[in-house]
Each structure stands twice: as structure tokens, then as C-alpha cells.
Design an enzyme around this catalytic site. Structure first.
Site, PDB file in Angstrom:
ATOM      1  N   GLU A 111       0.244  -1.671   0.211  1.00 25.70           N
ATOM      2  CA  GLU A 111      -0.435   0.154   0.067  1.00 25.70           C
ATOM      3  C   GLU A 111       0.434   1.034   0.003  1.00 25.70           C
ATOM      4  OE1 GLU A 111      -3.960  -2.017   2.294  1.00 25.70           O
ATOM      5  OE2 GLU A 111      -1.899  -1.099   3.502  1.00 25.70           O
TER       6      GLU A 111
ATOM      7  N   GLY B 250     -12.534  -3.146   1.996  1.00 27.50           N
ATOM      8  CA  GLY B 250     -13.262  -4.047   1.400  1.00 27.50           C
ATOM      9  C   GLY B 250     -14.918  -3.087   1.785  1.00 27.50           C
TER      10      GLY B 250
ATOM     11  N   ILE C 189     -12.799  -9.686   7.501  1.00 32.93           N
ATOM     12  CA  ILE C 189     -14.609  -9.942   7.212  1.00 32.93           C
ATOM     13  C   ILE C 189     -14.411 -10.783   6.196  1.00 32.93           C
ATOM     14  CG2 ILE C 189     -16.661  -9.427   6.390  1.00 32.93           C
ATOM     15  CD1 ILE C 189     -15.715  -8.653   9.515  1.00 32.93           C
TER      16      ILE C 189
ATOM     17  N   MET D  81      -9.158  -1.877   8.640  1.00 30.15           N
ATOM     18  CA  MET D  81      -8.473  -2.374   9.021  1.00 30.15           C
ATOM     19  C   MET D  81      -7.355  -2.018  10.051  1.00 30.15           C
ATOM     20  SD  MET D  81      -7.558  -6.645   8.984  1.00 30.15           S
ATOM     21  CE  MET D  81      -7.105  -6.681  10.852  1.00 30.15           C
ATOM     22  N   GLU D  82      -7.658  -0.393   9.690  1.00 35.12           N
ATOM     23  CA  GLU D  82      -6.958   0.530  10.737  1.00 35.12           C
ATOM     24  C   GLU D  82      -7.418   2.145  10.835  1.00 35.12           C
ATOM     25  OE1 GLU D  82      -4.571  -2.206   9.286  1.00 35.12           O
ATOM     26  OE2 GLU D  82      -5.508  -1.205   7.743  1.00 35.12           O
TER      27      GLU D  82
ATOM     28  N   ASP E 215     -12.001  -6.250  -2.405  1.00 39.99           N
ATOM     29  CA  ASP E 215     -12.471  -7.060  -2.746  1.00 39.99           C
ATOM     30  C   ASP E 215     -13.672  -6.393  -2.248  1.00 39.99           C
ATOM     31  OD1 ASP E 215     -12.319  -7.576   0.755  1.00 39.99           O
ATOM     32  OD2 ASP E 215     -10.966  -7.212   0.471  1.00 39.99           O
TER      33      ASP E 215
END
Length: 232
Positions: A12, A78, A152, A173-174, A197
Site C-alpha cells: 500500500e 473491502g 471480513i 482494519m486501521e 475486495d
């Protein structure tokens, strides 16, 4: 203006890092900070590591060490909004934790004691990001981004998020941990991520396949946004 940029994973940050001139690297607390100029603008790029604790630690170190005027959180996410597909952009107007529950004491789901229920992104940064999206002719959604220490990848986790946060457009997640730190430091932030995704039972397969696509798109967005913020 100095702009702070935070990404969790090597994939990233690598494209942005390679574009930084006069680059210097410092390692603090397991995080790497790359400073220099991105197309003439002073930047400090942080690779934080994955998850809320790593993100909060990294954001704190970046703010203390490099003292950026604003923070952009980049990377992959996501997709939850039905219109999103791989490579599309999500821009935060707010970030919330999807795995915090202190409702027994009267707090909203996702709210921690002493904190707002959600962390609002900066209006000027949102407007600048949306202007970049129009210029680049990208498909994008603005809205609530939710964060937690889980990838997830199943119907149960997805259903819980959709139930608790029906308006959420993306999950990762962040971002909320970074937003939380920016809130405490009173530093403006925005989350600008690309979809890797669509959160479902096959999302782990999509993530592995399309992370590079998301990284390319998010890098394009951040590079354009940095230019816009620097030059108005």
C-alpha cells in the site's frame, strides 16, 4: 504545508514511496517513516503495520516526529456499498469501530467511553478528495468507513456489520484508529482508499488477486490529492 500519509502494508505504500524525492527513512516503534518531497510538496509517509494498535501507534509516532498539518489514510478496503467494485474509491465522511461494544453502559455500538460515536473527517479534505475524483473520472462513494481487528471473510461477520452499521460503505482494519488519534491531536484527516475486495465469503481470494489494483488506484488518488492540497 506538510502532508502525512499512512498506509498499513508494504503493497500500500511502495508506489508512493518510490515517488518521494530526497527520501529519508526512519524506523520508530516498528514503523517506517519516509520523508521528502512528493512532486515538490513536503510529505511524511508512514508504513504502520496491520490492525488498530499498529495504526494508532504509527499515527502517534508520525504526528509527534514529523508534525504534519493533515493526515491522509490510504490503502485498500473491502466494499460494502452495492455500487462499489474492485478499484473504486471510498472517501470517509466518518469512521467508526465495528468491533467495540460498551452498549451495556449506554454508549452507541462502536463507541468507546470518552470518545464520540464516530470520528468526522475534515470537510475541506473531503471536498478536495471529491474534486480529485471528478478530475480523474473515477467511480467513488463517500460515507461511513468502519474498522476492526478482523478481515471480513464470511457471512456472519458481514451480517453483523450490516446490521450495526447499515450505512457503512467500506470496512478495513486501521482507519478508525488513525481517525481516533487525529481527533485527540486535533489534526484534520481523511480516509481515501481503493476497493480490493467486496466483503463476502470469497473476499480473501479477491484481496490477494486485486491488492495491486487497489494500491495503484489509491496511489493515484493520494498523489493527486497532495498536489491539490499544496496548490489549492
Amino acid at each position: 504545508m506538510k502532508i502525512g500519509i499512512i498506509g498499513a502494508m508494504e503493497e500500500e505504500v511502495t508506489l508512493l514511496r518510490d515517488k518521494i524525492d530526497n527520501r529519508q527513512t526512519i524506523t520508530l516503534g516498528g514503523c517506517e517513516i519516509y520523508t521528502g518531497q512528493l512532486n515538490g510538496t513536503e510529505v511524511a509517509l508512514l508504513k504502520s503495520g496491520i490492525g488498530k494498535v499498529a495504526a494508532a501507534l504509527g499515527a502517534t509516532l508520525l504526528l509527534e516526529h514529523s508534525k504534519p498539518d493533515v493526515i491522509i489514510n490510504t490503502g485498500s478496503a473491502g466494499g460494502l456499498a452495492s455500487t462499489l467494485k474492485v478499484g473504486d474509491i471510498v472517501v470517509s465522511d466518518e469512521a467508526r469501530y465495528h468491533d467495540a461494544d460498551v452498549t451495556a453502559f449506554g454508549y452507541e455500538y462502536g463507541q468507546l467511553p470518552g470518545c464520540p460515536a464516530g470520528f468526522k473527517a475534515d470537510d475541506k479534505l473531503i471536498a478536495a478528495a471529491e474534486s480529485c475524483i471528478r478530475e480523474l473520472n473515477l467511480n467513488a462513494v463517500r460515507g461511513l468507513i468502519v474498522s476492526g481487528d478482523a478481515f471480513i471473510n464470511g457471512s456472519v461477520g458481514l451480517a453483523k456489520i450490516r446490521h450495526n452499521f447499515p450505512d457503512a460503505v467500506a470496512v478495513e482494519m486501521e482507519a478508525t484508529a488513525i481517525a481516533h488519534v487525529c481527533y485527540n491531536f486535533n489534526v484534520p484527516f481523511v480516509v481515501v482508499r481503493a476497493i480490493s475486495d467486496v466483503a463476502d465469503q470469497q473476499s480473501h481470494l479477491s484481496f490477494d488477486e486485486f491488492l495491486a489494483v487497489a494500491a495503484k488506484q489509491s496511489t493515484l488518488m493520494v498523489e493527486t490529492l497532495v498536489q491539490k492540497l499544496a496548490h489549492g
